[in-house]
Design a protein around this motif. Structure first.
Motif, PDB file in Angstrom:
ATOM      1  N   HIS A  92       0.852  -1.194   0.000  1.00  0.00           N
ATOM      2  CA  HIS A  92       0.000   0.000   0.000  1.00  0.00           C
ATOM      3  C   HIS A  92       0.889   1.246   0.000  1.00  0.00           C
ATOM      4  O   HIS A  92       0.999   1.942   1.001  1.00  0.00           O
ATOM      5  CB  HIS A  92      -0.918   0.009   1.224  1.00  0.00           C
ATOM      6  CG  HIS A  92      -1.787  -1.202   1.318  1.00  0.00           C
ATOM      7  ND1 HIS A  92      -2.851  -1.412   0.479  1.00  0.00           N
ATOM      8  CD2 HIS A  92      -1.731  -2.270   2.151  1.00  0.00           C
ATOM      9  CE1 HIS A  92      -3.416  -2.559   0.791  1.00  0.00           C
ATOM     10  NE2 HIS A  92      -2.761  -3.103   1.793  1.00  0.00           N
ATOM     11  N   PRO A  93       1.524   1.556  -1.129  1.00  0.00           N
ATOM     12  CA  PRO A  93       2.499   2.651  -1.143  1.00  0.00           C
ATOM     13  C   PRO A  93       1.928   4.047  -1.355  1.00  0.00           C
ATOM     14  O   PRO A  93       2.658   5.020  -1.245  1.00  0.00           O
ATOM     15  CB  PRO A  93       3.404   2.272  -2.314  1.00  0.00           C
ATOM     16  CG  PRO A  93       2.488   1.561  -3.260  1.00  0.00           C
ATOM     17  CD  PRO A  93       1.518   0.809  -2.377  1.00  0.00           C
ATOM     18  N   ASN A  94       0.627   4.159  -1.627  1.00  0.00           N
ATOM     19  CA  ASN A  94       0.076   5.452  -2.027  1.00  0.00           C
ATOM     20  C   ASN A  94      -0.974   5.967  -1.045  1.00  0.00           C
ATOM     21  O   ASN A  94      -1.808   5.212  -0.553  1.00  0.00           O
ATOM     22  CB  ASN A  94      -0.546   5.354  -3.416  1.00  0.00           C
ATOM     23  CG  ASN A  94       0.481   4.966  -4.457  1.00  0.00           C
ATOM     24  OD1 ASN A  94       1.579   5.493  -4.480  1.00  0.00           O
ATOM     25  ND2 ASN A  94       0.130   4.024  -5.315  1.00  0.00           N
ATOM     26  N   PRO A 117       8.763   7.431  -4.095  1.00  0.00           N
ATOM     27  CA  PRO A 117       9.547   6.628  -3.155  1.00  0.00           C
ATOM     28  C   PRO A 117      10.663   5.849  -3.856  1.00  0.00           C
ATOM     29  O   PRO A 117      10.534   5.455  -5.008  1.00  0.00           O
ATOM     30  CB  PRO A 117       8.513   5.665  -2.569  1.00  0.00           C
ATOM     31  CG  PRO A 117       7.196   6.303  -2.811  1.00  0.00           C
ATOM     32  CD  PRO A 117       7.340   7.110  -4.048  1.00  0.00           C
ATOM     33  N   ASP A 118      11.758   5.633  -3.101  1.00  0.00           N
ATOM     34  CA  ASP A 118      12.864   4.846  -3.638  1.00  0.00           C
ATOM     35  C   ASP A 118      12.523   3.354  -3.571  1.00  0.00           C
ATOM     36  O   ASP A 118      11.379   2.988  -3.273  1.00  0.00           O
ATOM     37  CB  ASP A 118      14.169   5.181  -2.905  1.00  0.00           C
ATOM     38  CG  ASP A 118      14.144   4.824  -1.428  1.00  0.00           C
ATOM     39  OD1 ASP A 118      13.238   4.085  -0.975  1.00  0.00           O
ATOM     40  OD2 ASP A 118      15.057   5.279  -0.705  1.00  0.00           O
ATOM     41  N   GLN A 139       4.824  16.548   2.238  1.00  0.00           N
ATOM     42  CA  GLN A 139       4.156  16.234   0.972  1.00  0.00           C
ATOM     43  C   GLN A 139       4.676  14.882   0.499  1.00  0.00           C
ATOM     44  O   GLN A 139       5.796  14.776   0.013  1.00  0.00           O
ATOM     45  CB  GLN A 139       4.422  17.292  -0.094  1.00  0.00           C
ATOM     46  CG  GLN A 139       3.831  16.952  -1.459  1.00  0.00           C
ATOM     47  CD  GLN A 139       2.326  16.778  -1.429  1.00  0.00           C
ATOM     48  OE1 GLN A 139       1.594  17.738  -1.262  1.00  0.00           O
ATOM     49  NE2 GLN A 139       1.844  15.550  -1.583  1.00  0.00           N
ATOM     50  N   TRP A 140       3.867  13.852   0.678  1.00  0.00           N
ATOM     51  CA  TRP A 140       4.205  12.523   0.190  1.00  0.00           C
ATOM     52  C   TRP A 140       3.996  12.502  -1.314  1.00  0.00           C
ATOM     53  O   TRP A 140       3.059  13.111  -1.837  1.00  0.00           O
ATOM     54  CB  TRP A 140       3.308  11.474   0.858  1.00  0.00           C
ATOM     55  CG  TRP A 140       3.570  10.082   0.387  1.00  0.00           C
ATOM     56  CD1 TRP A 140       2.804   9.351  -0.468  1.00  0.00           C
ATOM     57  CD2 TRP A 140       4.681   9.260   0.744  1.00  0.00           C
ATOM     58  NE1 TRP A 140       3.369   8.118  -0.665  1.00  0.00           N
ATOM     59  CE2 TRP A 140       4.525   8.030   0.068  1.00  0.00           C
ATOM     60  CE3 TRP A 140       5.794   9.433   1.567  1.00  0.00           C
ATOM     61  CZ2 TRP A 140       5.440   6.987   0.190  1.00  0.00           C
ATOM     62  CZ3 TRP A 140       6.696   8.395   1.682  1.00  0.00           C
ATOM     63  CH2 TRP A 140       6.523   7.188   1.009  1.00  0.00           C
ATOM     64  N   ILE A 141       4.897  11.819  -2.025  1.00  0.00           N
ATOM     65  CA  ILE A 141       4.764  11.626  -3.470  1.00  0.00           C
ATOM     66  C   ILE A 141       4.393  10.162  -3.700  1.00  0.00           C
ATOM     67  O   ILE A 141       5.109   9.268  -3.246  1.00  0.00           O
ATOM     68  CB  ILE A 141       6.081  11.953  -4.219  1.00  0.00           C
ATOM     69  CG1 ILE A 141       6.593  13.358  -3.872  1.00  0.00           C
ATOM     70  CG2 ILE A 141       5.889  11.786  -5.723  1.00  0.00           C
ATOM     71  CD1 ILE A 141       5.699  14.482  -4.280  1.00  0.00           C
ATOM     72  N   ASN A 142       3.287   9.911  -4.374  1.00  0.00           N
ATOM     73  CA  ASN A 142       2.878   8.541  -4.668  1.00  0.00           C
ATOM     74  C   ASN A 142       3.793   7.922  -5.723  1.00  0.00           C
ATOM     75  O   ASN A 142       4.550   8.627  -6.402  1.00  0.00           O
ATOM     76  CB  ASN A 142       1.425   8.499  -5.147  1.00  0.00           C
ATOM     77  CG  ASN A 142       0.450   8.659  -3.995  1.00  0.00           C
ATOM     78  OD1 ASN A 142       0.734   8.300  -2.855  1.00  0.00           O
ATOM     79  ND2 ASN A 142      -0.727   9.197  -4.302  1.00  0.00           N
ATOM     80  N   ASP A 144       3.215   6.901  -8.590  1.00  0.00           N
ATOM     81  CA  ASP A 144       2.966   7.401  -9.949  1.00  0.00           C
ATOM     82  C   ASP A 144       3.363   8.873 -10.117  1.00  0.00           C
ATOM     83  O   ASP A 144       3.119   9.475 -11.157  1.00  0.00           O
ATOM     84  CB  ASP A 144       1.503   7.203 -10.341  1.00  0.00           C
ATOM     85  CG  ASP A 144       0.533   8.009  -9.482  1.00  0.00           C
ATOM     86  OD1 ASP A 144       0.979   8.756  -8.568  1.00  0.00           O
ATOM     87  OD2 ASP A 144      -0.686   7.895  -9.721  1.00  0.00           O
ATOM     88  N   GLY A 145       3.953   9.466  -9.073  1.00  0.00           N
ATOM     89  CA  GLY A 145       4.384  10.862  -9.131  1.00  0.00           C
ATOM     90  C   GLY A 145       3.324  11.857  -8.680  1.00  0.00           C
ATOM     91  O   GLY A 145       3.593  13.055  -8.591  1.00  0.00           O
ATOM     92  N   SER A 146       2.111  11.402  -8.381  1.00  0.00           N
ATOM     93  CA  SER A 146       1.057  12.313  -7.928  1.00  0.00           C
ATOM     94  C   SER A 146       1.338  12.791  -6.508  1.00  0.00           C
ATOM     95  O   SER A 146       2.056  12.145  -5.747  1.00  0.00           O
ATOM     96  CB  SER A 146      -0.317  11.640  -8.012  1.00  0.00           C
ATOM     97  OG  SER A 146      -0.379  10.516  -7.154  1.00  0.00           O
ATOM     98  N   ARG A 147       0.771  13.942  -6.178  1.00  0.00           N
ATOM     99  CA  ARG A 147       0.987  14.586  -4.876  1.00  0.00           C
ATOM    100  C   ARG A 147      -0.338  14.643  -4.114  1.00  0.00           C
ATOM    101  O   ARG A 147      -1.076  15.607  -4.236  1.00  0.00           O
ATOM    102  CB  ARG A 147       1.543  15.995  -5.078  1.00  0.00           C
ATOM    103  CG  ARG A 147       2.885  16.001  -5.769  1.00  0.00           C
ATOM    104  CD  ARG A 147       3.317  17.408  -6.165  1.00  0.00           C
ATOM    105  NE  ARG A 147       4.569  17.385  -6.863  1.00  0.00           N
ATOM    106  CZ  ARG A 147       5.754  17.500  -6.289  1.00  0.00           C
ATOM    107  NH1 ARG A 147       5.841  17.655  -4.993  1.00  0.00           N
ATOM    108  NH2 ARG A 147       6.847  17.457  -7.015  1.00  0.00           N
TER     109      ARG A 147
END
Length: 189
Positions: A92-94, A117-118, A139-142, A144-147
């Motif tokens: 669940h990374p996003n 994420p790396d 600000q977490w970055i999902n 897919d690059g979305s914020r």
């Protein structure tokens, strides 16, 4: 044309260096009513809770860009790395509205500002710092690059602080350990 573009980039870079400042202090956890819950803990298990023992974590942040910045522990009793960031799970990374998914605050290796994420699903350069109010905003970055909207949440029952895309959705699923939105502020030591 190439010269003028290179000159403009150089001016922006040098301006950022000249205007860079380093701030140090403790991270105060402020609840929704505007009261202090305390400061980030500095325990051998990490910093993802509020300190009750009188040994708050001291941090440093350098404002050398307008983008997301790294927050670095300077008196950590936990093992390196000393970058204060977040780590999601591979399952669940996003973060997203309507989702109970959370991202753990933890010490991570440095990552590029604004990058997803790396390989370990971690990000360090997630912090925006208001030099006037001293507020720290993540600000977490999902992947897919979305914020997504990113909230700091505090579970007082288990003394855990984490990131969420929707604190109400988290509480609907985990109602036995509800969390409340909080804010971080840097307080000079």
């Amino acid at each position: 044309m190439v010269f003028s573009r290179a000159f403009a980039v150089t001016v922006v870079f040098l301006t950022a260096l000249v205007n860079a400042a380093t701030y140090t202090g403790k991270v105060q956890v402020i609840n929704g009513e505007g009261s202090s819950n305390g400061f980030l803990k500095n325990w051998n298990s990490g910093f993802d809770g509020v300190d009750y023992g009188g040994n708050p974590l001291l941090v440093s942040i350098t404002t050398n860009s307008t983008g997301p910045l790294n927050l670095v522990a300077i008196n950590a009793v936990f093992p390196p790395p000393y970058y204060l960031g977040a780590q999601s799970s591979s399952y669940h990374p996003n973060l997203a509205p309507g989702s109970d998914v959370i991202v753990a605050l933890t010490n991570v290796n440095p990552t590029s500002p604004g990058a997803p994420p790396d390989a370990s699903y971690s990000e360090s350069a997630i912090w925006y710092f208001d030099t006037v109010t001293k507020k720290l905003t993540p600000q977490w970055i999902n992947t897919d690059g979305s914020r997504p909207a990113t909230y700091i949440a505090y579970d007082i029952k288990y003394n855990k602080i984490f990131l969420s895309g929707d604190v109400n959705a988290y509480n609907a699923v985990f109602n036995w350990k509800p969390a409340s939105p909080v804010s971080f502020y840097l307080v000079s030591n």
